[in-house]
Design a protein around this motif. Sequence first.
Motif, short mmCIF file in Angstrom:
data_model
loop_
_atom_site.label_atom_id
_atom_site.label_comp_id
_atom_site.label_asym_id
_atom_site.label_seq_id
_atom_site.Cartn_x
_atom_site.Cartn_y
_atom_site.Cartn_z
N ALA A 110 54.14 33.18 -10.97
CA ALA A 110 55.06 32.65 -11.18
C ALA A 110 54.16 31.70 -13.24
O ALA A 110 54.97 31.81 -14.23
CB ALA A 110 56.24 31.87 -11.82
N HIS A 111 53.57 31.10 -12.67
CA HIS A 111 53.19 30.09 -13.46
C HIS A 111 51.52 30.53 -14.10
O HIS A 111 51.29 30.20 -15.18
CB HIS A 111 52.88 28.38 -13.07
CG HIS A 111 54.11 27.79 -12.48
ND1 HIS A 111 55.44 27.49 -13.15
CD2 HIS A 111 54.61 27.96 -10.94
CE1 HIS A 111 56.14 27.24 -13.03
NE2 HIS A 111 55.55 27.40 -11.16
N ASP A 112 50.81 31.38 -13.77
CA ASP A 112 49.62 32.18 -14.12
C ASP A 112 49.49 32.77 -15.44
O ASP A 112 50.80 33.52 -15.41
CB ASP A 112 48.92 33.31 -13.18
CG ASP A 112 48.94 32.50 -12.24
OD1 ASP A 112 48.18 31.09 -11.63
OD2 ASP A 112 48.45 32.60 -10.33
N THR A 113 49.07 32.37 -16.09
CA THR A 113 49.38 32.81 -17.98
C THR A 113 47.50 34.02 -18.17
O THR A 113 47.68 34.59 -19.19
CB THR A 113 49.30 32.01 -18.82
OG1 THR A 113 48.43 31.33 -19.05
CG2 THR A 113 51.06 31.23 -18.60
N LEU A 114 46.50 32.99 -17.47
CA LEU A 114 45.36 33.43 -17.66
C LEU A 114 44.64 35.50 -16.87
O LEU A 114 45.07 35.60 -15.97
CB LEU A 114 44.26 32.86 -17.64
CG LEU A 114 43.80 31.89 -18.48
CD1 LEU A 114 42.87 31.04 -17.83
CD2 LEU A 114 44.21 32.54 -19.68
N LEU A 115 44.65 36.53 -17.80
CA LEU A 115 43.78 37.62 -17.34
C LEU A 115 42.65 37.58 -16.76
O LEU A 115 42.03 36.47 -16.98
CB LEU A 115 44.00 38.91 -18.29
CG LEU A 115 45.28 39.07 -18.00
CD1 LEU A 115 46.14 38.50 -18.68
CD2 LEU A 115 44.91 40.59 -19.18
N MET A 116 42.56 38.52 -15.18
CA MET A 116 40.83 38.10 -14.58
C MET A 116 40.71 38.91 -15.34
O MET A 116 40.87 40.28 -15.00
CB MET A 116 41.17 37.54 -12.40
CG MET A 116 41.99 36.24 -13.00
SD MET A 116 40.72 34.79 -13.67
CE MET A 116 42.50 33.59 -13.24
N TRP A 117 38.53 38.81 -15.02
CA TRP A 117 38.29 40.64 -15.05
C TRP A 117 37.35 40.62 -14.03
O TRP A 117 36.94 39.42 -13.55
CB TRP A 117 37.58 40.32 -16.76
CG TRP A 117 38.34 39.74 -17.71
CD1 TRP A 117 38.47 38.60 -18.29
CD2 TRP A 117 39.54 41.16 -18.68
NE1 TRP A 117 40.31 38.33 -19.69
CE2 TRP A 117 40.36 40.11 -19.30
CE3 TRP A 117 39.12 42.47 -18.31
CZ2 TRP A 117 40.73 40.96 -20.50
CZ3 TRP A 117 40.26 42.62 -18.87
CH2 TRP A 117 41.65 41.85 -20.31
N GLU A 118 37.65 41.77 -14.03
CA GLU A 118 36.21 42.19 -13.05
C GLU A 118 34.53 42.52 -14.05
O GLU A 118 34.99 42.95 -15.28
CB GLU A 118 36.23 43.90 -12.89
CG GLU A 118 37.36 43.40 -11.37
CD GLU A 118 37.26 44.95 -10.27
OE1 GLU A 118 36.64 45.42 -10.78
OE2 GLU A 118 38.13 45.03 -9.24
#
Length: 243
Positions: A110-118
């Motif tokens: 719930a605290h994550d805000t960054l999108l991760m990429w492949e």
Amino acid sequence: MAGTELAHAGARVAVSETRVLMKGDAALRSHRALRRELCITRLGAGAFTLLCTAVSLLFFSQHLAACKSEEHGAKANGSETSQFRALADGGSKEPYQAFLKIACKHPPSAHDTLLMWEQNKLFGFRLSSDSATLIVPSAGMYRIALQVTYRGTDQVSSSKQMILEHHLAVLSDSYQQDRTMLSAFETVYSENTNWRKSLYSEGIFNFQKGDGLKVKTSNLRLVDCDGNVGTKTFLTAYPLAVA
């Protein structure tokens, strides 16, 4: 008697001469009128010819200017193409471009805000070790496009109004905090979870070598990670003019 006849004969001769003179004057006036009409006709024809010549010269000059402009544009495009070919032909070096698709983390905090990429397609660009930041390879102008797709889910409480938002942020050595470059907002009015929204935005930006691009969202748990995620949430970067 003879004198009278002679006088009448002289009168007739005088009348005849007068008629001849009148006919000569009429013929002369007619001839002069014809000459005036001929002169006017010639002047009109000359003026028309000059006008046609002027129009033709104007059209030719405009056509020549257009051809020179097209030739200049073709040379400019050829020069730009040559620059990108030079990038492509420089050993193993590829033209700078990047296409990233989301790397879904299940379930996100719930605290994550960054999108991760492949690392889907990266030429010259690279990803940071945490797979969240795209590193710009060279200073210049770049076209950046970002799309994020959200969907309703039972795991996130829904209300009649929900605001979806994300931001493309840039971190540069020239300043010590993130700077927002692109933002997208959408309001969802729904009491159920059967909805999807794709937010797309793009822009042209000037970056320095080593700048980092990352996407922050306050709705990470609503990002659609079903099916072919590469067509739903992606980040692309393409150079327009690089050093």
